[in-house]
Enzyme design. Sequence first.
Site, PDB file in Angstrom:
ATOM      1  N   ASP A  35       0.820  -1.207   0.000  1.00  0.00           N
ATOM      2  CA  ASP A  35       0.000   0.000   0.000  1.00  0.00           C
ATOM      3  C   ASP A  35       0.857   1.261   0.000  1.00  0.00           C
ATOM      4  O   ASP A  35       1.799   1.390   0.774  1.00  0.00           O
ATOM      5  CB  ASP A  35      -0.914  -0.006   1.226  1.00  0.00           C
ATOM      6  CG  ASP A  35      -2.098   0.918   1.081  1.00  0.00           C
ATOM      7  OD1 ASP A  35      -1.886   2.122   0.865  1.00  0.00           O
ATOM      8  OD2 ASP A  35      -3.242   0.443   1.163  1.00  0.00           O
ATOM      9  N   SER A  75      -7.148   4.420  -1.264  1.00  0.00           N
ATOM     10  CA  SER A  75      -6.967   2.972  -1.187  1.00  0.00           C
ATOM     11  C   SER A  75      -8.265   2.205  -1.401  1.00  0.00           C
ATOM     12  O   SER A  75      -8.243   1.080  -1.893  1.00  0.00           O
ATOM     13  CB  SER A  75      -6.359   2.584   0.168  1.00  0.00           C
ATOM     14  OG  SER A  75      -5.022   3.012   0.253  1.00  0.00           O
ATOM     15  N   ASP A 273       2.337   2.755   3.415  1.00  0.00           N
ATOM     16  CA  ASP A 273       1.433   3.899   3.254  1.00  0.00           C
ATOM     17  C   ASP A 273       1.332   4.711   4.536  1.00  0.00           C
ATOM     18  O   ASP A 273       1.369   5.941   4.513  1.00  0.00           O
ATOM     19  CB  ASP A 273       0.060   3.378   2.838  1.00  0.00           C
ATOM     20  CG  ASP A 273      -0.960   4.476   2.642  1.00  0.00           C
ATOM     21  OD1 ASP A 273      -0.913   5.138   1.596  1.00  0.00           O
ATOM     22  OD2 ASP A 273      -1.810   4.671   3.537  1.00  0.00           O
ATOM     23  N   ASP A 315      -0.927  -0.113  -4.723  1.00  0.00           N
ATOM     24  CA  ASP A 315      -2.213   0.424  -5.167  1.00  0.00           C
ATOM     25  C   ASP A 315      -2.111   1.878  -5.616  1.00  0.00           C
ATOM     26  O   ASP A 315      -2.914   2.345  -6.415  1.00  0.00           O
ATOM     27  CB  ASP A 315      -3.279   0.270  -4.078  1.00  0.00           C
ATOM     28  CG  ASP A 315      -2.880   0.882  -2.744  1.00  0.00           C
ATOM     29  OD1 ASP A 315      -1.708   1.284  -2.582  1.00  0.00           O
ATOM     30  OD2 ASP A 315      -3.742   0.950  -1.847  1.00  0.00           O
ATOM     31  N   HIS A 316      -1.098   2.595  -5.127  1.00  0.00           N
ATOM     32  CA  HIS A 316      -0.900   4.001  -5.499  1.00  0.00           C
ATOM     33  C   HIS A 316       0.400   4.473  -4.869  1.00  0.00           C
ATOM     34  O   HIS A 316       0.943   3.843  -3.956  1.00  0.00           O
ATOM     35  CB  HIS A 316      -2.056   4.884  -5.010  1.00  0.00           C
ATOM     36  CG  HIS A 316      -2.333   4.732  -3.543  1.00  0.00           C
ATOM     37  ND1 HIS A 316      -1.540   5.311  -2.577  1.00  0.00           N
ATOM     38  CD2 HIS A 316      -3.284   4.046  -2.870  1.00  0.00           C
ATOM     39  CE1 HIS A 316      -2.003   4.999  -1.381  1.00  0.00           C
ATOM     40  NE2 HIS A 316      -3.063   4.226  -1.532  1.00  0.00           N
ATOM     41  N   HIS A 415      -1.452  11.047  -0.977  1.00  0.00           N
ATOM     42  CA  HIS A 415      -1.194  10.121  -2.074  1.00  0.00           C
ATOM     43  C   HIS A 415      -0.682  10.864  -3.304  1.00  0.00           C
ATOM     44  O   HIS A 415      -0.847  12.082  -3.430  1.00  0.00           O
ATOM     45  CB  HIS A 415      -2.475   9.359  -2.431  1.00  0.00           C
ATOM     46  CG  HIS A 415      -2.936   8.433  -1.363  1.00  0.00           C
ATOM     47  ND1 HIS A 415      -4.038   7.611  -1.509  1.00  0.00           N
ATOM     48  CD2 HIS A 415      -2.451   8.169  -0.121  1.00  0.00           C
ATOM     49  CE1 HIS A 415      -4.206   6.897  -0.412  1.00  0.00           C
ATOM     50  NE2 HIS A 415      -3.259   7.230   0.446  1.00  0.00           N
TER      51      HIS A 415
END
Length: 530
Positions: A35, A75, A273, A315-316, A415
């Site tokens: 993540d 997310s 993350d 995911d990012h 993000h």
Amino acid sequence: MKTLIRLTIFTSLLSFTMPANAAPPHKNVILLIMDGTNSDILTLSRWYRGTDLQLDEILVGGVRTYSAQSAITDSAAAGSAMATGVKTRADFIGMNPAGRPVLTVLEGAKLTGYKTGIVSTSPVQHATPAAFTSHTLNRDEFGDIGEQQVYQGLDVVLGGGAAWLKTQSKKYAKDDDGMLKTKEVSREDGENLMKVIASAGYDIALGRDGLLRKAVSSKLWGVFADEDISYELDRETLKPDEPSLAEMTRAAIDRLSHGEKGFFLMVEGSKVDWAAHKNDPVGMISEVLSFDDAVGEALDFARKDGNTMVVAVTDHGNSGLTLGNHGTNENYKTLPPGKFIQPLKQARLTVKGATSQLKKDRSNLKKVLSSYGLGNLNKKEYCAMQHTKNVEDLEGEMVNLMAKRANLGFTTHGHTGEDVFLYAYGPGKPVGLIENTDIPGVLSTYMGFSLEMGPLATWYVDGVKYYRDRGYAVEIEGRTSKNPVMVAKRNGEVLRFPENKDFYWRNDEVVGLKSVNVYDGKTFYVHVDE
């Protein structure tokens, strides 16, 4: 020509030696999600470890991460895209942009006979694991998410999140001074889901020793923290009873690999993350390397098995971390890796691990700073630490100074929207630059089912409309309560569908369902076999 003839003969002989009713080989899928990870932290982690990452061996492409509404995803939308194959809105869990539940690749695997499991270092109710196992319009609905997960019939669940499984538990929060305090919290619906888990025949592991204990049941539920599991760098010192991500991954694979058909496992390294949101490079490296060890466990199994696809992806991006900052504008050409790595290697704990040891009177501040690698501050630097108002501000000063010493830059505490790396190994693996929504299609195709066509594509229906069209009087009892139920009545027959459960009552008889009932506050979604 002779080679072709020999190959044809060998294939023919093989067909005669195999039994006519031989079962096809098991097909397993392990999807690992890191993540909130950008590319520079992978570079930094590689320098920090001093060797290639295990991820490096299976780099095959990239993934585009934008959501249905934004160039930068959260997310929930990202996890849902990778779980369902549908781009959706921020905060939506397992829902399409119109707010309708969509089956996930994990649910599809379960419905077609595969064993299924999830592993996470966050609460298992957090956005990414939730996106594969539940359906809500708001990622913060941990109570509903947790209940759906319990009734999904998963074979393995490992991670944090005990607070949302019990009727009462401790929840940690910060007071006005930034110090941790505890308070008792309860599930809003008053249900004790730990009792439901126990009655469903799971082995229950409440610590690392329990995870490593010999199996009794084929099913395993591990609950290792009220909320998140500790950062790997902190775990051995501060929380030795919690398992590592690699240990959880190995245990999950061991339980799932004895099924008749195969398995689907989703593993999330959640806290790269979390550290990135804090701009803590030490915490980010800790969790990248923890995730890489878990990837190693998956690859060890896949290489021996031969029928396992492993896919790893983030995911990012998060934080915009860069090797180099405004302070290196003039001298970047002369900076060896040690100028970035050595300051980071002075840290024995992450910034959260360090500040968790801070006494209320701050009498041990120097020791706390030293545990984060900041043991040789000048007077001005130490004064800045002393005069912070609370723990959050102190952490901010600590990570800013660490970044400065390590020649690192950060552009945001949020993000970022860049394309991310794609890693894969095994039969049927994806390659190239793909959309995040392509991932579940690749996985489901390998496992032999489709989320886009056939019964799985139209799984959920509006329950009120469906039963009214068939002559039932339908209402939702307790529409605004914590335990709403859809009730359908016709000719003395009463059907009662409780929210988040995998069954309904026909008069006094309990009837099992293949999936959970979903209520979004307006529409009650159910599955019916016609």
